[in-house]
Design a protein around this motif. Sequence first.
Motif, PDB file in Angstrom:
ATOM      1  N   VAL A   1       0.859  -1.185   0.000  1.00  0.00           N
ATOM      2  CA  VAL A   1       0.000   0.000   0.000  1.00  0.00           C
ATOM      3  C   VAL A   1       0.892   1.231   0.000  1.00  0.00           C
ATOM      4  CG1 VAL A   1      -1.661   1.347   1.334  1.00  0.00           C
ATOM      5  CG2 VAL A   1      -1.895  -1.135   1.193  1.00  0.00           C
ATOM      6  N   ILE A   2       0.611   2.147  -0.893  1.00  0.00           N
ATOM      7  CA  ILE A   2       1.364   3.403  -0.957  1.00  0.00           C
ATOM      8  C   ILE A   2       0.380   4.558  -0.871  1.00  0.00           C
ATOM      9  CG2 ILE A   2       2.884   4.864  -2.353  1.00  0.00           C
ATOM     10  CD1 ILE A   2       3.904   2.324  -3.709  1.00  0.00           C
ATOM     11  N   ILE A   3       0.568   5.426   0.105  1.00  0.00           N
ATOM     12  CA  ILE A   3      -0.214   6.663   0.215  1.00  0.00           C
ATOM     13  C   ILE A   3       0.764   7.823   0.059  1.00  0.00           C
ATOM     14  CG2 ILE A   3      -1.663   8.096   1.692  1.00  0.00           C
ATOM     15  CD1 ILE A   3      -2.719   5.590   3.022  1.00  0.00           C
ATOM     16  N   ARG A   4       0.652   8.530  -1.060  1.00  0.00           N
ATOM     17  CA  ARG A   4       1.591   9.634  -1.335  1.00  0.00           C
ATOM     18  C   ARG A   4       1.154  10.920  -0.640  1.00  0.00           C
ATOM     19  NH1 ARG A   4       4.635   7.525  -5.582  1.00  0.00           N
ATOM     20  NH2 ARG A   4       3.603   5.759  -6.596  1.00  0.00           N
ATOM     21  N   ASP A   5      -0.155  11.071  -0.457  1.00  0.00           N
ATOM     22  CA  ASP A   5      -0.679  12.254   0.246  1.00  0.00           C
ATOM     23  C   ASP A   5      -1.925  11.825   1.014  1.00  0.00           C
ATOM     24  OD1 ASP A   5      -1.705  14.612   1.173  1.00  0.00           O
ATOM     25  OD2 ASP A   5      -1.560  15.679  -0.730  1.00  0.00           O
ATOM     26  N   LEU A   6      -1.893  11.926   2.321  1.00  0.00           N
ATOM     27  CA  LEU A   6      -2.996  11.441   3.153  1.00  0.00           C
ATOM     28  C   LEU A   6      -4.320  12.093   2.783  1.00  0.00           C
ATOM     29  CD1 LEU A   6      -3.725   9.612   5.574  1.00  0.00           C
ATOM     30  CD2 LEU A   6      -3.392  11.600   7.045  1.00  0.00           C
ATOM     31  N   GLU A   7      -4.280  13.341   2.372  1.00  0.00           N
ATOM     32  CA  GLU A   7      -5.525  14.044   2.050  1.00  0.00           C
ATOM     33  C   GLU A   7      -6.263  13.390   0.889  1.00  0.00           C
ATOM     34  OE1 GLU A   7      -6.744  16.478   4.003  1.00  0.00           O
ATOM     35  OE2 GLU A   7      -4.988  16.046   5.232  1.00  0.00           O
ATOM     36  N   ASP A   8      -5.562  12.585   0.102  1.00  0.00           N
ATOM     37  CA  ASP A   8      -6.209  11.915  -1.034  1.00  0.00           C
ATOM     38  C   ASP A   8      -7.250  10.888  -0.589  1.00  0.00           C
ATOM     39  OD1 ASP A   8      -4.627  13.398  -2.730  1.00  0.00           O
ATOM     40  OD2 ASP A   8      -3.143  11.803  -3.062  1.00  0.00           O
ATOM     41  N   ILE A   9      -7.112  10.356   0.621  1.00  0.00           N
ATOM     42  CA  ILE A   9      -8.043   9.305   1.079  1.00  0.00           C
ATOM     43  C   ILE A   9      -9.111   9.847   2.028  1.00  0.00           C
ATOM     44  CG2 ILE A   9      -6.158   7.614   0.886  1.00  0.00           C
ATOM     45  CD1 ILE A   9      -6.294   7.440   4.009  1.00  0.00           C
ATOM     46  N   LYS A  10      -9.099  11.140   2.283  1.00  0.00           N
ATOM     47  CA  LYS A  10      -9.987  11.716   3.287  1.00  0.00           C
ATOM     48  C   LYS A  10     -11.456  11.411   3.016  1.00  0.00           C
ATOM     49  CE  LYS A  10     -11.049  16.161   5.484  1.00  0.00           C
ATOM     50  NZ  LYS A  10     -10.683  17.609   5.543  1.00  0.00           N
ATOM     51  N   ASP A  11     -11.896  11.568   1.799  1.00  0.00           N
ATOM     52  CA  ASP A  11     -13.309  11.378   1.479  1.00  0.00           C
ATOM     53  C   ASP A  11     -13.660   9.911   1.271  1.00  0.00           C
ATOM     54  OD1 ASP A  11     -13.602  14.118   1.558  1.00  0.00           O
ATOM     55  OD2 ASP A  11     -13.153  14.349  -0.580  1.00  0.00           O
ATOM     56  N   VAL A  12     -12.701   9.127   0.739  1.00  0.00           N
ATOM     57  CA  VAL A  12     -12.993   7.739   0.386  1.00  0.00           C
ATOM     58  C   VAL A  12     -12.918   6.824   1.604  1.00  0.00           C
ATOM     59  CG1 VAL A  12     -12.392   5.833  -1.162  1.00  0.00           C
ATOM     60  CG2 VAL A  12     -12.042   8.204  -1.891  1.00  0.00           C
ATOM     61  N   TYR A  13     -11.931   7.072   2.468  1.00  0.00           N
ATOM     62  CA  TYR A  13     -11.726   6.220   3.647  1.00  0.00           C
ATOM     63  C   TYR A  13     -11.648   7.095   4.899  1.00  0.00           C
ATOM     64  CZ  TYR A  13     -10.397   2.936  -0.023  1.00  0.00           C
ATOM     65  OH  TYR A  13     -10.393   2.146  -1.147  1.00  0.00           O
ATOM     66  N   PRO A  14     -12.767   7.671   5.323  1.00  0.00           N
ATOM     67  CA  PRO A  14     -12.741   8.624   6.444  1.00  0.00           C
ATOM     68  C   PRO A  14     -12.305   8.001   7.769  1.00  0.00           C
ATOM     69  CG  PRO A  14     -15.002   8.070   5.827  1.00  0.00           C
ATOM     70  CD  PRO A  14     -14.119   7.518   4.756  1.00  0.00           C
TER      71      PRO A  14
ATOM     72  N   ASN B   1       9.524  10.773  -3.234  1.00  0.00           N
ATOM     73  CA  ASN B   1      10.135  10.225  -4.458  1.00  0.00           C
ATOM     74  C   ASN B   1      10.777   8.858  -4.233  1.00  0.00           C
ATOM     75  OD1 ASN B   1      12.268  11.026  -2.917  1.00  0.00           O
ATOM     76  ND2 ASN B   1      13.284  12.254  -4.516  1.00  0.00           N
ATOM     77  N   GLN B   2      10.760   8.362  -2.991  1.00  0.00           N
ATOM     78  CA  GLN B   2      11.364   7.060  -2.694  1.00  0.00           C
ATOM     79  C   GLN B   2      10.327   5.983  -2.365  1.00  0.00           C
ATOM     80  OE1 GLN B   2      14.540   6.298  -2.957  1.00  0.00           O
ATOM     81  NE2 GLN B   2      15.290   8.376  -3.378  1.00  0.00           N
ATOM     82  N   VAL B   3       9.030   6.325  -2.369  1.00  0.00           N
ATOM     83  CA  VAL B   3       8.032   5.387  -1.855  1.00  0.00           C
ATOM     84  C   VAL B   3       7.948   4.100  -2.679  1.00  0.00           C
ATOM     85  CG1 VAL B   3       6.628   7.159  -0.719  1.00  0.00           C
ATOM     86  CG2 VAL B   3       6.186   6.595  -3.117  1.00  0.00           C
ATOM     87  N   ASP B   4       8.142   4.165  -3.994  1.00  0.00           N
ATOM     88  CA  ASP B   4       8.062   2.941  -4.804  1.00  0.00           C
ATOM     89  C   ASP B   4       9.213   1.999  -4.487  1.00  0.00           C
ATOM     90  OD1 ASP B   4       5.695   3.539  -6.410  1.00  0.00           O
ATOM     91  OD2 ASP B   4       6.901   5.161  -7.257  1.00  0.00           O
ATOM     92  N   SER B   5      10.407   2.561  -4.321  1.00  0.00           N
ATOM     93  CA  SER B   5      11.560   1.728  -3.971  1.00  0.00           C
ATOM     94  C   SER B   5      11.398   1.123  -2.576  1.00  0.00           C
ATOM     95  CB  SER B   5      12.842   2.569  -4.024  1.00  0.00           C
ATOM     96  OG  SER B   5      13.077   3.060  -5.323  1.00  0.00           O
ATOM     97  N   ILE B   6      10.876   1.907  -1.659  1.00  0.00           N
ATOM     98  CA  ILE B   6      10.657   1.406  -0.299  1.00  0.00           C
ATOM     99  C   ILE B   6       9.628   0.284  -0.306  1.00  0.00           C
ATOM    100  CG2 ILE B   6       9.730   2.032   1.972  1.00  0.00           C
ATOM    101  CD1 ILE B   6      10.967   4.822   1.552  1.00  0.00           C
ATOM    102  N   ALA B   7       8.594   0.415  -1.143  1.00  0.00           N
ATOM    103  CA  ALA B   7       7.577  -0.637  -1.242  1.00  0.00           C
ATOM    104  C   ALA B   7       8.208  -1.948  -1.690  1.00  0.00           C
ATOM    105  CB  ALA B   7       6.484  -0.200  -2.217  1.00  0.00           C
ATOM    106  N   ARG B   8       9.147  -1.892  -2.636  1.00  0.00           N
ATOM    107  CA  ARG B   8       9.816  -3.103  -3.086  1.00  0.00           C
ATOM    108  C   ARG B   8      10.677  -3.703  -1.978  1.00  0.00           C
ATOM    109  NH1 ARG B   8      10.207   0.001  -7.869  1.00  0.00           N
ATOM    110  NH2 ARG B   8      12.298   0.729  -7.292  1.00  0.00           N
ATOM    111  N   LEU B   9      11.333  -2.842  -1.217  1.00  0.00           N
ATOM    112  CA  LEU B   9      12.171  -3.308  -0.116  1.00  0.00           C
ATOM    113  C   LEU B   9      11.324  -4.019   0.951  1.00  0.00           C
ATOM    114  CD1 LEU B   9      14.801  -3.437   1.567  1.00  0.00           C
ATOM    115  CD2 LEU B   9      14.249  -1.139   2.421  1.00  0.00           C
ATOM    116  N   LEU B  10      10.222  -3.411   1.333  1.00  0.00           N
ATOM    117  CA  LEU B  10       9.367  -4.010   2.363  1.00  0.00           C
ATOM    118  C   LEU B  10       8.769  -5.327   1.880  1.00  0.00           C
ATOM    119  CD1 LEU B  10       7.432  -0.910   3.816  1.00  0.00           C
ATOM    120  CD2 LEU B  10       9.601  -1.896   4.554  1.00  0.00           C
TER     121      LEU B  10
END
Length: 909
Positions: free
Chosen positions: A100-113, A150-159
């Motif tokens: 799961v990658i969330i780049r900006d928390l505000e993006d989920i505010k309405d969908v997943y309150p 800018n590192q979240v995709d690489s971190i996702a692969r590492l995890l």
Amino acid sequence: MSLMWEQTEDGFGENSVNESLKRMMSISDPDEAIDDLLLFLGEKCFCERTYIFEKTDHGTFSNTYEWCAEGIIPQKDLLQEEPLETIQWWWDLFENDRPVIIRDLEDIKDVYPQLYAGLKPQEITTLVTAPISLNGNLVGFLGVDNPEVNQVDSIARLLSGIGYFVAFVIERRNLNRRLEYSSYHDQLTGAKNRHAYSEFIEKFHWDKSMGVVFCDVSELKQTNDTMGHIQGDKLITFWYENLKTVFSSDIIYRIGGDEFVVFCENWLKKDFYKAISALQKIVYNNVSHLAVGSAWGDLEQNIQELINQAERGMYLDKANYYNQQNPFTGEKRDRRQNRRATLNLSGSGDKESEFAKFLQSNHFDPVVFFKSVSMSDYYLYIGDMQSGLFYISDEMKDHFGFQSNIVSNLLEAWQKRIDDQEEVAIYKMDMDMLMRGEKDVHDLRYRIKDKNGNDVWVHSHGRAKWNDDRSELLFIAGGVSRQEQNFIVDAVTNFPKEYAAMLKIREMQDKNNTLTIIGFTLNNFSEINELRGRHAADIFLRKISKKLTQNFDSKIVFYRLDGMRFIGIVLPDCAEEPEKLIKEIKEVIARVYYGNNIMVQVPCSVGIIYDAGEESLPQDILVNMVTLLAQAKQAPEKEYMVHSRQDSYSQRTRAQLTMELSKDVLNGFKNFRVVVQPVVSTEKGEIASGEVLLRWNFEGKDISPTVFIPMLEKSRLILPVGRWVLEQAIRTCHRTNAFLANFRLAVNISYYQILDATFLPFIKEMLQKYNLSGNQLILEITETHYDETPLKVREFVENCRKMGIEVAIDDFGDGYSSLAFLIKYPATIVKLDRSLINEMVSSQENINFISSIVYACHKFGKKVCAEGVENREEFEILKDSGCDLIQGYYFYKPLELKDFYSLLIGDTM
């Protein structure tokens, strides 16, 4: 162990994965290995927090490990037992091995309150999580907070690359824990074992105080021999589960096949003996038996001496059990099935009895034996009826002012110490029957003067020995045990209390008597207490009890339950119809009310249970009566309420529900949840606050709170459940603050929580844990609370005020409260009951009454909230009356948390 990780040139590539795995596998301790991995990830990913969440046995998930960068507030303690539905969309991705990658928390505010509300207070803007799976099963997830975007995709692969290996370390940890658990816990029950017991004794040092309980499962050997070891194991487990309802499992030790020891370290003495009393009630109401002994010690006392003292008390209790007598037949009151005594201790029959043989063949010191069973508040006596000389124990001599252990004509001397003439007559009649040979057993409870002239409640019992043709009474032996007066008889009314009522019910059931019980509750008593004072209220109560006793002396035996609730058990010889008795009881009570210038429309509310039946346990009958009286109080127009089996759950269903409730509480409050009903400002029409309400799901359906809440209270499960609800409310408030500052939530408080001395410190602890101000919390209590213990309620409210917490009166308007009382009630918010709102629209007079309540409350600085508002007509009337707050379906029904968060987020946009 903590290691510093070196940065590698490949960023988050294969070398990083290999490096992390190599170092993790090199550390033997699994917990240290995981902690070190999180440190590596935190420094490697330049994030603020790394963590692991694991799925629990309760179907929730909890934060089990975390690493925080310098200056970042730890979150682990606040993220326990989270509902899986909060992250269901994460879980769906995890099931397919996707991160799961969330780049900006505000993006989920309405969908997943709901998720947004949980993440926002942690000041999360960006996160990455990946699944942890073992043998194809998803067991948790690994995550990092606020890495560089800018590192979240690489971190996702590492995890994702190290998730499987983290699962392997967790499995190794679980194996270690299981091994450690088994070495300190009994395999059958789960109680701590002999090894843990020995270690506790070895490491023990006095801090404040200690209470010890020593228990023995009676007849375990006989159960094993006659019914098999499987049934014996069930008996052991049964009593361990009962012990857990009184004491927490971490202080219970199984030290032998049939023996348990409980260590109550740093308890208050009064709480310790309350727990003992609760355990003894459980024992009394079961067919099988648990022998219980207890001891209390202060600083510097030898712990082993304390254990030995408790063990001696247990053996005394066990001896009493094996020698219980039926006071009516003189036979053994033997609840054990198919029992054969291994020793004939009766002294009857063959002169060469087993006991006599034992005395002839073995060393026996009668002085030591006599003293060993004459401990504490238990007094022994033996008497030669031919000479009239008795020998009494030292304790009996000292406590009751005898000059010597040798007493001439003890029975007459003892009678002179009984002050109440009715009790003297009963005692004399019982002894005359014994002397005439009409019975061989003496068994009575009465009051007697001690050497200081104080009244002491005692249980006196003994057995007579006659010659072979029963022409001469030869010998009497017995004992006197001291009773706690407050446990047996109410000091104000002199009515016996609840425990005595259960004994009477059981006695009548054993005799197959028709059992009719009339219950009543005194109304407006809190107002009498408040306006006239405690002393005057006690005098008023005594007048009622005296008149009832005088008018129904040979017809009804009265008992006081708790608060202002009473019952009368109709005696078998009473020829009057129950309906006539009810009318007479109401008339007697009304005369006392009106004679004291207390003018109320309904002085008492009455309920009746016809022919309770021998299949009903005494405590269940009393539960039914308490429920019935609550219904009667809500229906003042009815003369009395009748208990109907059709209107309530069957005894079997109730027992099943109680068992399931207990199971769900022990399983981390499984199947419990909270919902929130918004409260609206009348003036602005906006959401001003909310009320947290408890829900419980059983077999896929929500059970009505009116059904399961009384069960929680009767079983005292309301104490742990109430704490859980309070924490859920504070947690919800904490999360709501992230997008709606200073939002307030109300929580209902049980009477038993107010009595719990540890509840206020728990509230303070939870406020500090979630960094929440007390002025965001409202505690709702009912007028009934004030009826029961007004001083305790006032103290509770005052302590709440010191923490900034407001208190509200809930359910005001049941037909008994007056405005004079209302304005003195220690609360800042008054919540009008739905019954008032229902009647309001029927006439202008009712509308004026509502307006007068609102006006009076405002004059004394109290806000008014109307509950159960369902239509616009009701709303407009309440708005015109000046009501401050509205709660009801007209605006909002109770909402699931995700819908509640969604509603609030929508209001802030």
